[in-house]
Scaffold this active site. Structure first.
Site, PDB file in Angstrom:
ATOM      1  N   SER A   1      34.125  40.721  37.784  1.00  0.00           N
ATOM      2  CA  SER A   1      34.509  41.944  37.117  1.00  0.00           C
ATOM      3  C   SER A   1      35.900  42.446  37.522  1.00  0.00           C
ATOM      4  O   SER A   1      36.450  43.305  36.841  1.00  0.00           O
ATOM      5  CB  SER A   1      33.480  43.039  37.414  1.00  0.00           C
ATOM      6  OG  SER A   1      33.496  43.352  38.800  1.00  0.00           O
TER       7      SER A   1
ATOM      8  N   SER B   1      32.698  38.864  42.013  1.00  0.00           N
ATOM      9  CA  SER B   1      33.722  39.543  41.213  1.00  0.00           C
ATOM     10  C   SER B   1      35.143  39.523  41.749  1.00  0.00           C
ATOM     11  O   SER B   1      36.054  39.929  41.043  1.00  0.00           O
ATOM     12  CB  SER B   1      33.327  40.997  40.987  1.00  0.00           C
ATOM     13  OG  SER B   1      32.462  41.048  39.899  1.00  0.00           O
TER      14      SER B   1
ATOM     15  N   LYS C   1      41.503  48.420  42.007  1.00  0.00           N
ATOM     16  CA  LYS C   1      40.496  48.335  40.945  1.00  0.00           C
ATOM     17  C   LYS C   1      39.981  49.735  40.625  1.00  0.00           C
ATOM     18  O   LYS C   1      39.904  50.590  41.522  1.00  0.00           O
ATOM     19  CB  LYS C   1      39.354  47.423  41.445  1.00  0.00           C
ATOM     20  CG  LYS C   1      38.291  47.075  40.423  1.00  0.00           C
ATOM     21  CD  LYS C   1      37.280  46.087  41.027  1.00  0.00           C
ATOM     22  CE  LYS C   1      36.173  45.734  40.048  1.00  0.00           C
ATOM     23  NZ  LYS C   1      35.198  44.754  40.606  1.00  0.00           N
TER      24      LYS C   1
HETATM   25  N1  GLN Z   1      29.194  38.790  37.547  1.00  0.00           N
HETATM   26  C1  GLN Z   1      28.234  39.348  38.444  1.00  0.00           C
HETATM   27  C2  GLN Z   1      27.501  40.442  37.728  1.00  0.00           C
HETATM   28  O1  GLN Z   1      27.685  40.590  36.579  1.00  0.00           O
HETATM   29  C3  GLN Z   1      28.892  39.844  39.670  1.00  0.00           C
HETATM   30  C4  GLN Z   1      29.627  41.101  39.463  1.00  0.00           C
HETATM   31  C5  GLN Z   1      30.275  41.617  40.690  1.00  0.00           C
HETATM   32  O2  GLN Z   1      30.458  40.890  41.672  1.00  0.00           O
HETATM   33  N2  GLN Z   1      30.611  42.885  40.664  1.00  0.00           N
HETATM   34  O3  GLN Z   1      26.756  41.190  38.289  1.00  0.00           O
END
Ligand code: GLN
Length: 477
Positions: A147, A171, A71
Site C-alpha cells: 500500500s 506494504s 506516507k
Molecule cells: N497488501 C496487504 C494487505 O492488503 C498488506 C498491506 C500492508 O502491508 N499495509 O493487507
C-alpha cells in the site's frame, strides 16, 4: 544541478562541503514533482499545498536539511493526514508521530505533501486510494505496488530523496520491489507506532524506502528506538546501522525456503533471484535449502488476523471526532451514513470480514485458530534461524501488473503478498533490494533475519548492492 537525483548521504556530503544549501534541495524537488507527478501521481494534495523551500540549515545533525516524504497514514502536526480515505477528509493531526518528532530532531525537513497509499493501507497496488491510483514510474500503465505505492514511486521517480512507508503484510517491501528501490520492514517493536494510524496493531511497522541501502540504514538510525508512548516498542539499544555496512558475507549462512520457489512465480523473477543468490555465494556466503512448512497458511491466517484487527481499529471513525461527517437528523443515522459514504469498497470488505471473524460463535473457529497457526509460522522461523543467519526469497511473485488487472479479483490481489506476509506474522525484519528486471520491470530480492538483526540485513543487502548496479538504473520519465 539536478539535486533531486541524489541520495540523502550524497546530499549530506554536499551540504557539509557547503556546495549547496538545504533550500536548493527542496527547490529542486519541487520542480521535479511539478514536472513528473501529473503522470506518476505519487503525491496527494500537491496542488493545494504551499511548498516553500526550506530555510537553509547548516547543523551537524545527522539529517540536517534532508527532505523526507511521508506516507499519508503517519501523523504530521498541522499537515493533512487522511490515510487517503474520505472518512478522514480534512484531518490535521494536533501532534507528530514519534518517527516524525525524531526526524525533525535529526534536522530533517518533513515535506508538506504526503505520499499516496491504498485507503488505510488496505491493498497491494495503491489503486484503493480516495485520490485515485499511483502509476509505476517504470511503466505508467502498471501499478507501483502497495500500500505504500506513493512512497516507493516517488523515490523511484526521483520526486523524493527518501520516504517513510508502513508495512503490515508487505506494504513497504512489495512496492519497493515493484518500483526498483530499497524498502525495509523493521522488527516488530523496533520503531514506534505512536502516531501511525493503526491498520492491524500486532503487525504494523513503519520503515524507510530509499534509493540505496546506505540511506535506508541512515533513516533507521534516526527512527528506531524505544518509545514510552508505544507499549509494543522494545527497550533495546539502537546500533549504528550505517556503521554496520561492511562489504562482507563470508561464511554467512543463507537459507533458501523450498516452499517459496513454487508454481505461480514468474520465471524471470525466479531467474533474477537465483542469480542474486549465486552472486552472494561467489562472495563467500554459504547456502542451504530450508523448510518453512506452514508457509501455505500465511495468507489465510493474515487475512483473518489483519481484518479482525482492522475492523476494531476502524470502529473509531464514526463522524464524531475525526474528518468527514455526513449530515443526518438522528445520531445513529449520522454514524451509518458517515461510514457508508466515508469508507471505500475495500475498507468495507475488510470491516465485514473482520467483524465476522471476531463474532460470537465464529471467534474460536477463525480468530483463535488463526492465532494458533501464527505461532506455528513463528516457530518455523525460529527453527530455521537456528541453522542460518538469513533467509532469501523473492519479494513478490511477479513484477508490476497492469492497473485494473486485479482490481475485480480481491483474492488474486491478496496473493501478491505471499512472500512478504510471514515476516509480519513472525515479527521478524525483512528488506527488499533491487535484483534485476523482468520484461523491463524491476524485481526485488527479499532478505529476512532474526528479530532485531537489522544489521545482518543491511550487511547482506549492502554487499549485494555494491557488487551489482541495479540500484543505479532509473526509469525514463
Ligand atoms: N497488501 C496487504 C494487505 O492488503 C498488506 C498491506 C500492508 O502491508 N499495509 O493487507
Amino acid at each position: 544541478m539536478e539535486l533531486f537525483k541524489n541520495t540523502a548521504h550524497q546530499l549530506k556530503a554536499l551540504l557539509e562541503q557547503g556546495t549547496i544549501k538545504a533550500s536548493d534541495i527542496t527547490a529542486s524537488l519541487k520542480q521535479r514533482i511539478q514536472t513528473v507527478d501529473a503522470r506518476v501521481k505519487a503525491y496527494v494534495r500537491f496542488d493545494r499545498t504551499d511548498f516553500e523551500p526550506a530555510a537553509s540549515a547548516s547543523s551537524p545533525a545527522p539529517l540536517a536539511g534532508i527532505p523526507i516524504t511521508i506516507k499519508d497514514n503517519i501523523c504530521t502536526e498541522g499537515i493533512p493526514t487522511e490515510c487517503c480515505s474520505r472518512i478522514l477528509e480534512g484531518f490535521r493531526p494536533p501532534y507528530d508521530a514519534t518517527v516524525i518528532r525524531k526526524l525533525k530532531e535529526a534536522g530533517a525537513r518533513i515535506l508538506p505533501v504526503k505520499a499516496n497509499m491504498d485507503e488505510f493501507a488496505f491493498g497491494s497496488s495503491t489503486e484503493n486510494s480516495y485520490f485515485g491510483a499511483t502509476h509505476n514510474p517504470w511503466d505508467l500503465q502498471c501499478v507501483p505496488g502497495g500500500s505504500s505505492g506513493g512512497s516507493a514511486a516517488c523515490v523511484a521517480a526521483d520526486e523524493a530523496i527518501v520516504a517513510l512507508g508502513s508495512d503490515t503484510g508487505g506494504s513497504i517491501r512489495q512496492p519497493a520491489a515493484l518500483c526498483g528501490v530499497v524498502g525495509l520492514k523493521p522488527t516488530y517493536g523496533r520503531v514506534s507506532r505512536y502516531g501511525l494510524i493503526a491498520f492491524a496493531s500486532s503487525l504494523d511497522q513503519i520503515g524507510p524506502i530509499s534509493k540505496d541501502v546506505r540511506d535506508n540504514a541512515l533513516l533507521l538510525n534516526t527512527i528506531a528506538g524505544h518509545d514510552p508512548m508505544d507499549a509494543t516498542s522494545v527497550d533495546m539499544p539502537v546500533p549504528d546501522y550505517t556503521g554496520a555496512l561492511a562489504k562482507d558475507v563470508k561464511n554467512l549462512k543463507i537459507g533458501i525456503p523450498k516452499e517459496f520457489f513454487v508454481e505461480g512465480m514468474d520465471t524471470q523473477v525466479k531467474t533474477s533471484v537465483l542469480e542474486a543468490i549465486k552472486t552472494l555465494k561467489d562472495l563467500g556466503a554459504q547456502t542451504r535449502e530450508i523448510s518453512l512448512p506452514h508457509t501455505d497458511f500465511s495468507v489465510p491466517v493474515y487475512y483473518i488476523l489483519a481484518t479482525a484487527e482492522a475492523s476494531s481499529n476502524l470502529a473509531r471513525f464514526d463522524g464524531v471526532q475525526y474528518g468527514f461527517r455526513a449530515t443526518s437528523a438522528k445520531l445513529i443515522d449520522m454514524y451509518k451514513k458517515t461510514r457508508g459514504e466515508g469508507f471505500g469498497e475495500e475498507a468495507k470488505r475488510r470491516i465485514l470480514l473482520g467483524t465476522f471473524a471476531l463474532s460470537h460463535g465464529y471467534y474460536d473457529a477463525y480468530y483463535l485458530r488463526a492465532l494458533k497457526v501464527r505461532t506455528l509460522i513463528k516457530q518455523d522461523f525460529d527453527r530455521a534461524f537456528a541453522d542460518c543467519d538469513c533467509i532469501i526469497t523473492p519479494t513478490a511473485p511477479t513484477p508490476a501488473f497492469k492497473i485494473g488487472e486485479k482490481a475485480e479479483n480481491p483474492l488474486q490481489m491478496y496473493l501478491s503478498d505471499v512472500y512478504t506476509i510471514s515476516a509480519n506474522l513472525a515479527g521478524i525484519p525483512a528488506i527488499s533490494v533491487p535484483c534485476g528486471f523482468a520484461g523491463g520491470l524491476p524485481v526485488g530480492l527479499q532478505i529476512m533475519a532474526r528479530p532485531f538483526a537489522e544489521e545482518t540485513l543491511f550487511r547482506v543487502a549492502y554487499t549485494y548492492e555494491q557488487s551489482t548496479d541495479w540500484h543505479t538504473r532509473k526509469p525514463a520519465l
